[in-house]
Scaffold this motif. Sequence first.
Motif, PDB file in Angstrom:
ATOM      1  N   ASP A  16      -3.743   5.766  -1.086  1.00 30.83           N
ATOM      2  CA  ASP A  16      -4.163   5.993  -2.434  1.00 30.83           C
ATOM      3  C   ASP A  16      -3.810   5.008  -3.441  1.00 30.83           C
ATOM      4  OD1 ASP A  16      -4.696   8.859  -2.006  1.00 30.83           O
ATOM      5  OD2 ASP A  16      -2.860   8.682  -1.062  1.00 30.83           O
ATOM      6  N   PHE A  17      -2.879   4.177  -3.196  1.00 38.74           N
ATOM      7  CA  PHE A  17      -2.658   2.898  -4.325  1.00 38.74           C
ATOM      8  C   PHE A  17      -2.166   1.783  -3.690  1.00 38.74           C
ATOM      9  CE2 PHE A  17      -0.692   7.321  -5.491  1.00 38.74           C
ATOM     10  CZ  PHE A  17      -1.392   7.500  -6.594  1.00 38.74           C
ATOM     11  N   ILE A  18      -2.632   0.556  -4.227  1.00 34.55           N
ATOM     12  CA  ILE A  18      -2.488  -0.742  -3.796  1.00 34.55           C
ATOM     13  C   ILE A  18      -1.743  -1.714  -5.064  1.00 34.55           C
ATOM     14  CG2 ILE A  18      -3.546  -2.824  -3.212  1.00 34.55           C
ATOM     15  CD1 ILE A  18      -5.851  -1.367  -2.199  1.00 34.55           C
ATOM     16  N   LYS A  19      -0.650  -2.348  -4.355  1.00 36.71           N
ATOM     17  CA  LYS A  19       0.209  -3.290  -5.470  1.00 36.71           C
ATOM     18  C   LYS A  19      -0.195  -4.736  -5.118  1.00 36.71           C
ATOM     19  CE  LYS A  19       4.666  -4.591  -7.623  1.00 36.71           C
ATOM     20  NZ  LYS A  19       5.953  -4.022  -7.704  1.00 36.71           N
ATOM     21  N   VAL A  20      -0.689  -5.456  -6.131  1.00 37.21           N
ATOM     22  CA  VAL A  20      -0.962  -7.098  -5.757  1.00 37.21           C
ATOM     23  C   VAL A  20      -0.053  -7.665  -6.513  1.00 37.21           C
ATOM     24  CG1 VAL A  20      -2.439  -8.784  -5.303  1.00 37.21           C
ATOM     25  CG2 VAL A  20      -3.114  -6.428  -4.925  1.00 37.21           C
ATOM     26  N   TYR A  21       0.838  -8.720  -6.106  1.00 36.07           N
ATOM     27  CA  TYR A  21       1.736  -9.508  -6.825  1.00 36.07           C
ATOM     28  C   TYR A  21       1.571 -11.128  -6.218  1.00 36.07           C
ATOM     29  CZ  TYR A  21       5.557  -9.352  -3.412  1.00 36.07           C
ATOM     30  OH  TYR A  21       6.296  -9.324  -2.345  1.00 36.07           O
ATOM     31  N   THR A  22       1.603 -12.127  -7.053  1.00 36.99           N
ATOM     32  CA  THR A  22       1.506 -13.256  -6.916  1.00 36.99           C
ATOM     33  C   THR A  22       2.633 -13.788  -5.803  1.00 36.99           C
ATOM     34  OG1 THR A  22       0.436 -13.874  -8.900  1.00 36.99           O
ATOM     35  CG2 THR A  22       1.587 -15.822  -7.602  1.00 36.99           C
TER      36      THR A  22
ATOM     37  N   VAL B 261       0.919  -1.186   0.042  1.00 34.63           N
ATOM     38  CA  VAL B 261      -0.068  -0.055  -0.089  1.00 34.63           C
ATOM     39  C   VAL B 261       0.700   1.244  -0.097  1.00 34.63           C
ATOM     40  CG1 VAL B 261      -1.861  -1.232   1.211  1.00 34.63           C
ATOM     41  CG2 VAL B 261      -0.029  -0.155   2.486  1.00 34.63           C
ATOM     42  N   ALA B 262       0.467   2.349  -0.435  1.00 31.96           N
ATOM     43  CA  ALA B 262       1.124   3.641  -0.645  1.00 31.96           C
ATOM     44  C   ALA B 262       0.067   4.688  -0.333  1.00 31.96           C
ATOM     45  CB  ALA B 262       1.807   3.691  -1.985  1.00 31.96           C
ATOM     46  N   TYR B 263       0.649   5.752   0.411  1.00 35.72           N
ATOM     47  CA  TYR B 263      -0.005   6.778   0.820  1.00 35.72           C
ATOM     48  C   TYR B 263       0.855   8.241  -0.001  1.00 35.72           C
ATOM     49  CZ  TYR B 263      -1.566  11.227   3.261  1.00 35.72           C
ATOM     50  OH  TYR B 263      -2.156  12.248   3.424  1.00 35.72           O
TER      51      TYR B 263
ATOM     52  N   ASN C 149       1.568  13.941  -5.530  1.00 36.23           N
ATOM     53  CA  ASN C 149       2.017  14.219  -7.096  1.00 36.23           C
ATOM     54  C   ASN C 149       1.384  13.299  -8.055  1.00 36.23           C
ATOM     55  OD1 ASN C 149       3.329  11.716  -6.283  1.00 36.23           O
ATOM     56  ND2 ASN C 149       5.228  12.122  -6.910  1.00 36.23           N
ATOM     57  N   GLY C 150       0.167  12.284  -7.229  1.00 36.81           N
ATOM     58  CA  GLY C 150      -0.699  11.463  -8.128  1.00 36.81           C
ATOM     59  C   GLY C 150       0.367  10.174  -8.371  1.00 36.81           C
ATOM     60  N   ILE C 151       1.039   9.826  -8.080  1.00 38.35           N
ATOM     61  CA  ILE C 151       1.827   8.423  -8.416  1.00 38.35           C
ATOM     62  C   ILE C 151       2.414   7.879  -7.078  1.00 38.35           C
ATOM     63  CG2 ILE C 151       2.370   9.153 -10.697  1.00 38.35           C
ATOM     64  CD1 ILE C 151       5.300   9.789 -10.058  1.00 38.35           C
ATOM     65  N   PRO C 152       2.571   6.771  -6.938  1.00 39.50           N
ATOM     66  CA  PRO C 152       3.122   6.018  -5.851  1.00 39.50           C
ATOM     67  C   PRO C 152       4.829   5.995  -5.973  1.00 39.50           C
ATOM     68  CG  PRO C 152       2.457   4.271  -7.300  1.00 39.50           C
ATOM     69  CD  PRO C 152       1.962   5.750  -8.024  1.00 39.50           C
ATOM     70  N   ASP C 153       5.354   6.783  -5.283  1.00 40.36           N
ATOM     71  CA  ASP C 153       6.944   6.892  -5.379  1.00 40.36           C
ATOM     72  C   ASP C 153       7.398   5.642  -4.553  1.00 40.36           C
ATOM     73  OD1 ASP C 153       7.090   9.581  -6.584  1.00 40.36           O
ATOM     74  OD2 ASP C 153       6.228  10.296  -4.849  1.00 40.36           O
ATOM     75  N   VAL C 154       8.566   5.257  -4.988  1.00 36.56           N
ATOM     76  CA  VAL C 154       9.291   4.332  -4.254  1.00 36.56           C
ATOM     77  C   VAL C 154       9.285   4.141  -2.939  1.00 36.56           C
ATOM     78  CG1 VAL C 154      11.564   2.812  -4.379  1.00 36.56           C
ATOM     79  CG2 VAL C 154      10.719   3.881  -6.523  1.00 36.56           C
ATOM     80  N   ASP C 155       9.568   5.293  -2.367  1.00 36.17           N
ATOM     81  CA  ASP C 155       9.704   5.275  -0.658  1.00 36.17           C
ATOM     82  C   ASP C 155       8.287   5.413   0.110  1.00 36.17           C
ATOM     83  OD1 ASP C 155       8.874   7.772  -1.725  1.00 36.17           O
ATOM     84  OD2 ASP C 155      10.538   8.886  -0.228  1.00 36.17           O
TER      85      ASP C 155
END
Length: 311
Positions: free
Chosen positions: A277-283, A129-131, A136-142
């Motif tokens: 604001d963002f979610i990443k899911v991976y197997t 998850v990313a806040y 800036n509207g994108i999930p930065d690496v940190d």
Amino acid sequence: MKRVKRNSGIALLVSIAFSTTISCSSDNTIEEKDPKEYKSNVTKVLEYAPAFGQFVNKLPLYEEGDTVESMRIKAEKALQNNTVITLGGFGGYVVFGFDHTIANVPGKRDFRILGNAFANNAEPGVILVAYDANKNGIPDVDEWFEIAGSEHEKGRVKAKYKIVYYKPAKALDDSQEEIEQYIRWEDNLGNNGWKKKNKFHHQSYYPQWVKTEVLRFEGTLLPTNAINEDETESGWQLKPFAWGYADNYPNRQEGSTIDIDWAVDQNGNKVNLPGIDFIKVYTGLNQEAGWLGETSTEVGGAIDLHIENKN
């Protein structure tokens, strides 16, 4: 706005009471300001990058000429409509976002990941998850933090696991037969082997819009969950983990819900996020289960539970 007489106390109170919900347009007509209505579901997909898999090129459907961008759009439309997309084998992922920040409400689970899990058929995916702290509207690496589920808590996961898949020869992709040595793979633990092409799905299992000869992924490897109950081909079951993963429990069960407070940093320390604001899911699995084939996480969207409950 209509002018109010000085000696009209009632009219003045009415005017004040409505002053927070109306405004005057340029032609002096009264307009009502509607409160912002947010969608509880996914509104955008930022990245879609599946690994190999028996449903790759099918969920969503690849068509000749499709590109990374056109497949991203197909994945976006699918999640907006709660249609499942496949992430393929270990590491395959999707990154998506919402039209608002999902609040981190103390003591409550905050969002639900939709998948196609059912009883004894769980294909768990790792969730990040990313806040958007800098807006800036994108999930930065940190800004990414991992949801530490039950297997994290038990110390049964392997961090920084890396895997490489090699593109098969076109003759193998075009074959309608079952192929034991189909896609070659190797990892950073010294393991290697072949991924099988089964008799049920004849299309290419390698994402056809990807032009590179290898696929590389890195992430947290979950422990195997495949069990052959009676040592027969039909006895394979994929057991769910206790909590904290995608495509792990049926959509209507509590096991498919996630608490933002489960997020941790790279050192395993809990973080305090106001929301996401963002979610990443991976197997999260690298395994095969007999006739079921490879374990591949499927995602069908995500729901803000706080908005869903209000609606």
